[in-house]
Design an enzyme around this catalytic site. Sequence first.
Site, short mmCIF file in Angstrom:
data_model
loop_
_atom_site.label_atom_id
_atom_site.label_comp_id
_atom_site.label_asym_id
_atom_site.label_seq_id
_atom_site.Cartn_x
_atom_site.Cartn_y
_atom_site.Cartn_z
N LYS A 278 18.75 -51.73 68.39
CA LYS A 278 19.60 -52.34 69.40
C LYS A 278 20.97 -52.62 68.80
O LYS A 278 21.09 -53.15 67.71
CB LYS A 278 18.95 -53.64 69.90
CG LYS A 278 19.24 -53.96 71.35
CD LYS A 278 18.32 -55.06 71.87
CE LYS A 278 18.55 -55.26 73.35
NZ LYS A 278 17.71 -56.34 73.90
N GLU A 364 4.97 -62.89 83.30
CA GLU A 364 5.12 -64.05 84.18
C GLU A 364 3.80 -64.53 84.76
O GLU A 364 3.57 -65.74 84.91
CB GLU A 364 6.10 -63.72 85.30
CG GLU A 364 7.53 -63.46 84.84
CD GLU A 364 7.79 -62.03 84.42
OE1 GLU A 364 8.95 -61.73 84.07
OE2 GLU A 364 6.84 -61.22 84.43
N ARG A 392 7.00 -62.82 90.46
CA ARG A 392 6.01 -61.96 89.83
C ARG A 392 4.72 -62.73 89.53
O ARG A 392 3.69 -62.10 89.25
CB ARG A 392 6.56 -61.34 88.55
CG ARG A 392 7.92 -60.69 88.74
CD ARG A 392 8.34 -59.92 87.52
NE ARG A 392 7.84 -58.55 87.58
CZ ARG A 392 7.96 -57.67 86.59
NH1 ARG A 392 8.55 -58.02 85.46
NH2 ARG A 392 7.51 -56.45 86.71
#
Length: 632
Positions: A278, A364, A392
């Site tokens: 990243k 979640e 969710r």
Amino acid sequence: MAALLDSIQSPADLRRVPRAQLTQLAAELRAFVLDSVSRTGGHLSSNLGTVELTIALHYVFNTPHDRLVWDVGHQTYPHKILTGRRERMGTLRQLGGLSGFPRREESDYDTFGTAHSSTSISAALGMALSAHRKGEDRKAVAIIGDGAMTAGMAFEALNNAGVCDCDLLVILNDNDMSISPPVGALNRYLAQLMSGQFYAAAKNVGKNVLKVAPPLFELAKRIEEHAKGMVVPATLFEKFGFNYIGPIDGHDLDSLVPTLENIRHLKGPQFLHVVTKKGQGYKLAEADPVAYHGPGKFDPKVGLTAPATPGKTTFTQVFGQWLCDMAAQDQRLVGITPAMREGSGLVEFEKRFPDRYFDVGIAEQHAVTFAAGMACEGLKPVVAIYSTFLQRGYDQLVHDVALQNLPVVFALDRAGLVGADGATHAGAYDIAFLRCIPNVAVACPADEDECRKLLTTAFEQDHPVAVRYPRGAGAGVAVQPGLQALPYGKGEVRRARTGEGAGIAVLAFGTLLYPALQAGERLDATVANMRWAKPLDTALLLDLAQRHAALVTLEEGCIAGGAGSAVAEALHAAGIDKPVLQLGLPDLFIEHGDPAKLLALQGLDAAGIEASIRKRYPDLVPRTAPTLKVVG
């Protein structure tokens, strides 16, 4: 010589570039991404990490005939640039401009809209099976990364795909990062065993030692291949029915392109493990990918700098400080987040109370039921979650928390419109989907100080309570120290009508109280700060209904089923026939853009509120022309 990137208007152009020049193209594309994001703001670290992978995918696959499905969505800027949208990158995340995520309406190359994680494998599998059913020769590729493999939905799709007769390629973009640092046993399995330096170093040491004895070296290679299956991710994914390949260097085009070309001719479910970094190519982002995950405008030569003058305290900061203060007072408090430590304001809490901090990954559903289990044992869980992400975990909220009436506090960040992230991240529906659930209360603080007090009120209850607050700062009201609570389920009148006659009463839920007060001055209207969408302060409501000719409800949430609907239902139940104008978010998905502009376009700034009331109730307000400019 003209820059390679300037000559590419579509992947068809890309596929005409000699392979030897792809490395040069990657450097130009990475530089363009950095320059573009520094000018507009947006997601940076994740996009710098997918430059070579994006080039290789469009180079090898016949897009858009072959389907690329990107997971999470904030790693797709290189994809947008290579698919004819380079000239529009200056409009990124602005009203009327490019979305920060894939959108089917925006391009044929955006085969599936996404911004929530872990959906790519399911969608790509649906596309692959559709192609098989229709007899079409097309490939479907799911690119999943940024921690999205930690979510159960990804494994549900893998479980299904492994027994399906279709050509599906799943690419794990393993950058050892989600937005926050990754968590969980699976991440350790992928990142430490295979992507880390230990495996490679051990292998290289063995090779160097055994090269002096060729027969032993060949034997060691065969043993290595056998042992590899016992320790690397091949074991896991091959059990799902996939042919596992990798890991390979996701920044090495000489590895990526031929590997993808070989895979393209393979039949059945394939799994390619790609290791990327990243922030690749920009040292500041490599060193701190979290800080550079979603920066605003900045100078790439300097990097991110602190503002000259500190801004207003945000609601997220108010929550983070309250959580630490309440945890210091009450040992039962535990903090839970589904991989949003920074975004939800839990960095300081983790430092001060590491044994009471739980990041469960991008999961979640699990986060909600995990909190329920803790509440069953006498703890007081606080789930810090974005409004859009609580959607969710709705089944778990209903069945595991509310049905058992467990004292879980839901701190709902990003309630209402969120600006640049657009419809996928807007918290437009929480009032409507929460207030219909028995046992659940919903608090709507009007400002920063009230947010802190209502969080305390919520924590004191013995049943589920959600406290919703917007992204960013509010009216700038100073936050008082201490842990004072406000009366449960009670609102207040903030402005009383001064003129004669019945007039109008405005019932504001949340931060729209302040534009309501401005409009109230122009209209000589009573303005009430209702504070709670559930339980509704029916005593206050009925009193206002009796003393005024008409009511106006105001909320930064969907009108359908929202707080205004609760007011209308309460009046009906009381047998009161009173006109009610409901102002809020309309029945449509609102695009990305500046938050203040978006609110104005929906008529939810002071001028818009005044204009709407004058239009509906012209005979109940003073007959003076509005001086506030109406936007939209």
